[in-house]
Design a protein around this motif. Structure first.
Motif, PDB file in Angstrom:
ATOM      1  N   LEU A  67       0.822  -1.208   0.000  1.00 59.75           N
ATOM      2  CA  LEU A  67       0.000   0.000   0.000  1.00 59.75           C
ATOM      3  C   LEU A  67       0.858   1.261   0.000  1.00 59.75           C
ATOM      4  O   LEU A  67       0.486   2.268  -0.591  1.00 59.75           O
ATOM      5  CB  LEU A  67      -0.943  -0.012   1.199  1.00 59.75           C
ATOM      6  N   LEU A  68       2.026   1.221   0.625  1.00 58.11           N
ATOM      7  CA  LEU A  68       2.939   2.361   0.591  1.00 58.11           C
ATOM      8  C   LEU A  68       3.408   2.635  -0.832  1.00 58.11           C
ATOM      9  O   LEU A  68       3.444   3.779  -1.276  1.00 58.11           O
ATOM     10  CB  LEU A  68       4.137   2.123   1.506  1.00 58.11           C
ATOM     11  N   LEU A  69       3.739   1.590  -1.544  1.00 58.82           N
ATOM     12  CA  LEU A  69       4.135   1.762  -2.948  1.00 58.82           C
ATOM     13  C   LEU A  69       2.974   2.267  -3.798  1.00 58.82           C
ATOM     14  O   LEU A  69       3.170   3.075  -4.708  1.00 58.82           O
ATOM     15  CB  LEU A  69       4.674   0.452  -3.498  1.00 58.82           C
ATOM     16  N   ALA A  70       1.766   1.808  -3.474  1.00 59.67           N
ATOM     17  CA  ALA A  70       0.590   2.285  -4.207  1.00 59.67           C
ATOM     18  C   ALA A  70       0.366   3.772  -3.964  1.00 59.67           C
ATOM     19  O   ALA A  70       0.006   4.508  -4.891  1.00 59.67           O
ATOM     20  CB  ALA A  70      -0.638   1.488  -3.794  1.00 59.67           C
ATOM     21  N   VAL A  71       0.604   4.238  -2.750  1.00 62.40           N
ATOM     22  CA  VAL A  71       0.435   5.659  -2.439  1.00 62.40           C
ATOM     23  C   VAL A  71       1.493   6.483  -3.169  1.00 62.40           C
ATOM     24  O   VAL A  71       1.208   7.577  -3.673  1.00 62.40           O
ATOM     25  CB  VAL A  71       0.476   5.884  -0.915  1.00 62.40           C
ATOM     26  N   LEU A  72       2.714   5.980  -3.246  1.00 59.35           N
ATOM     27  CA  LEU A  72       3.755   6.702  -3.986  1.00 59.35           C
ATOM     28  C   LEU A  72       3.429   6.777  -5.477  1.00 59.35           C
ATOM     29  O   LEU A  72       3.618   7.816  -6.112  1.00 59.35           O
ATOM     30  CB  LEU A  72       5.109   6.029  -3.767  1.00 59.35           C
ATOM     31  N   ILE A  73       2.926   5.695  -6.030  1.00 57.66           N
ATOM     32  CA  ILE A  73       2.519   5.690  -7.436  1.00 57.66           C
ATOM     33  C   ILE A  73       1.333   6.630  -7.641  1.00 57.66           C
ATOM     34  O   ILE A  73       1.262   7.359  -8.640  1.00 57.66           O
ATOM     35  CB  ILE A  73       2.198   4.259  -7.903  1.00 57.66           C
ATOM     36  N   ALA A  74       0.400   6.637  -6.687  1.00 47.59           N
ATOM     37  CA  ALA A  74      -0.752   7.542  -6.779  1.00 47.59           C
ATOM     38  C   ALA A  74      -0.291   8.994  -6.748  1.00 47.59           C
ATOM     39  O   ALA A  74      -0.858   9.847  -7.437  1.00 47.59           O
ATOM     40  CB  ALA A  74      -1.733   7.270  -5.646  1.00 47.59           C
ATOM     41  N   GLY A  75       0.734   9.291  -5.969  1.00 45.39           N
ATOM     42  CA  GLY A  75       1.273  10.647  -5.945  1.00 45.39           C
ATOM     43  C   GLY A  75       1.848  11.057  -7.283  1.00 45.39           C
ATOM     44  O   GLY A  75       1.645  12.182  -7.744  1.00 45.39           O
ATOM     45  N   ALA A  76       2.557  10.133  -7.924  1.00 47.43           N
ATOM     46  CA  ALA A  76       3.132  10.429  -9.232  1.00 47.43           C
ATOM     47  C   ALA A  76       2.033  10.632 -10.282  1.00 47.43           C
ATOM     48  O   ALA A  76       2.095  11.560 -11.094  1.00 47.43           O
ATOM     49  CB  ALA A  76       4.068   9.306  -9.659  1.00 47.43           C
ATOM     50  N   ILE A  77       1.016   9.786 -10.245  1.00 51.07           N
ATOM     51  CA  ILE A  77      -0.095   9.917 -11.189  1.00 51.07           C
ATOM     52  C   ILE A  77      -0.841  11.232 -10.952  1.00 51.07           C
ATOM     53  O   ILE A  77      -1.227  11.926 -11.894  1.00 51.07           O
ATOM     54  CB  ILE A  77      -1.048   8.707 -11.077  1.00 51.07           C
ATOM     55  N   THR A  78      -1.014  11.587  -9.677  1.00 56.53           N
ATOM     56  CA  THR A  78      -1.701  12.831  -9.347  1.00 56.53           C
ATOM     57  C   THR A  78      -0.925  14.037  -9.851  1.00 56.53           C
ATOM     58  O   THR A  78      -1.516  15.003 -10.347  1.00 56.53           O
ATOM     59  CB  THR A  78      -1.917  12.930  -7.831  1.00 56.53           C
ATOM     60  N   LEU A  79       0.396  14.001  -9.716  1.00 55.24           N
ATOM     61  CA  LEU A  79       1.198  15.113 -10.236  1.00 55.24           C
ATOM     62  C   LEU A  79       1.027  15.270 -11.749  1.00 55.24           C
ATOM     63  O   LEU A  79       0.903  16.387 -12.254  1.00 55.24           O
ATOM     64  CB  LEU A  79       2.665  14.900  -9.896  1.00 55.24           C
ATOM     65  N   LEU A  80       1.023  14.162 -12.458  1.00 54.24           N
ATOM     66  CA  LEU A  80       0.838  14.225 -13.909  1.00 54.24           C
ATOM     67  C   LEU A  80      -0.542  14.752 -14.277  1.00 54.24           C
ATOM     68  O   LEU A  80      -0.678  15.620 -15.154  1.00 54.24           O
ATOM     69  CB  LEU A  80       1.070  12.849 -14.525  1.00 54.24           C
ATOM     70  N   LEU A  81      -1.575  14.224 -13.612  1.00 54.15           N
ATOM     71  CA  LEU A  81      -2.928  14.693 -13.905  1.00 54.15           C
ATOM     72  C   LEU A  81      -3.118  16.154 -13.505  1.00 54.15           C
ATOM     73  O   LEU A  81      -3.847  16.900 -14.169  1.00 54.15           O
ATOM     74  CB  LEU A  81      -3.953  13.825 -13.182  1.00 54.15           C
ATOM     75  N   ASP A  82      -2.452  16.575 -12.433  1.00 52.96           N
ATOM     76  CA  ASP A  82      -2.537  17.963 -12.001  1.00 52.96           C
ATOM     77  C   ASP A  82      -1.963  18.900 -13.054  1.00 52.96           C
ATOM     78  O   ASP A  82      -2.543  19.949 -13.346  1.00 52.96           O
ATOM     79  CB  ASP A  82      -1.802  18.130 -10.675  1.00 52.96           C
ATOM     80  N   ARG A  83      -0.857  18.524 -13.637  1.00 56.28           N
ATOM     81  CA  ARG A  83      -0.270  19.354 -14.705  1.00 56.28           C
ATOM     82  C   ARG A  83      -1.187  19.438 -15.916  1.00 56.28           C
ATOM     83  O   ARG A  83      -1.298  20.495 -16.540  1.00 56.28           O
ATOM     84  CB  ARG A  83       1.084  18.801 -15.109  1.00 56.28           C
ATOM     85  N   VAL A  84      -1.840  18.332 -16.237  1.00 55.86           N
ATOM     86  CA  VAL A  84      -2.775  18.342 -17.371  1.00 55.86           C
ATOM     87  C   VAL A  84      -3.967  19.249 -17.055  1.00 55.86           C
ATOM     88  O   VAL A  84      -4.401  20.044 -17.898  1.00 55.86           O
ATOM     89  CB  VAL A  84      -3.237  16.902 -17.700  1.00 55.86           C
ATOM     90  N   LEU A  85      -4.493  19.146 -15.833  1.00 57.13           N
ATOM     91  CA  LEU A  85      -5.645  19.963 -15.459  1.00 57.13           C
ATOM     92  C   LEU A  85      -5.286  21.451 -15.415  1.00 57.13           C
ATOM     93  O   LEU A  85      -6.104  22.298 -15.786  1.00 57.13           O
ATOM     94  CB  LEU A  85      -6.194  19.498 -14.106  1.00 57.13           C
ATOM     95  N   VAL A  86      -4.079  21.781 -14.972  1.00 60.30           N
ATOM     96  CA  VAL A  86      -3.647  23.175 -14.969  1.00 60.30           C
ATOM     97  C   VAL A  86      -3.505  23.684 -16.396  1.00 60.30           C
ATOM     98  O   VAL A  86      -3.905  24.806 -16.719  1.00 60.30           O
ATOM     99  CB  VAL A  86      -2.315  23.329 -14.187  1.00 60.30           C
TER     100      VAL A  86
END
Length: 66
Positions: free
Chosen positions: A15-34
């Motif tokens: 689950l820790l690795l999943a949270v780190l991957i989720a953070g990376a995905i969120t950063l990418l999606l955040d840049r797209v949304l901005v």
């Protein structure tokens, strides 16, 4: 039974690795949304970012443990 991954002879919860991957995905999606200006349409952009991270992390957690 919880799954664990051996990382340099230390057991790390998956689950820790999943949270780190989720953070990376969120950063990418955040840049797209901005880039597309989506945050100008929402009331509170920080809440959207946190809820986006929470949904992605929960989805990855369910994919691992379900």
């Amino acid at each position: 039974m919880p799954r664990e991954i051996s990382f340099f002879d230390a057991y790390v919860p998956t689950l820790l690795l999943a949270v780190l991957i989720a953070g990376a995905i969120t950063l990418l999606l955040d840049r797209v949304l901005v880039r597309f200006g989506v945050y100008s349409l929402v009331w509170h952009p920080a809440l959207v970012r946190v809820s986006l991270f929470t949904c992605i992390a929960a989805w990855l957690g369910l994919a691992i443990y379900a």
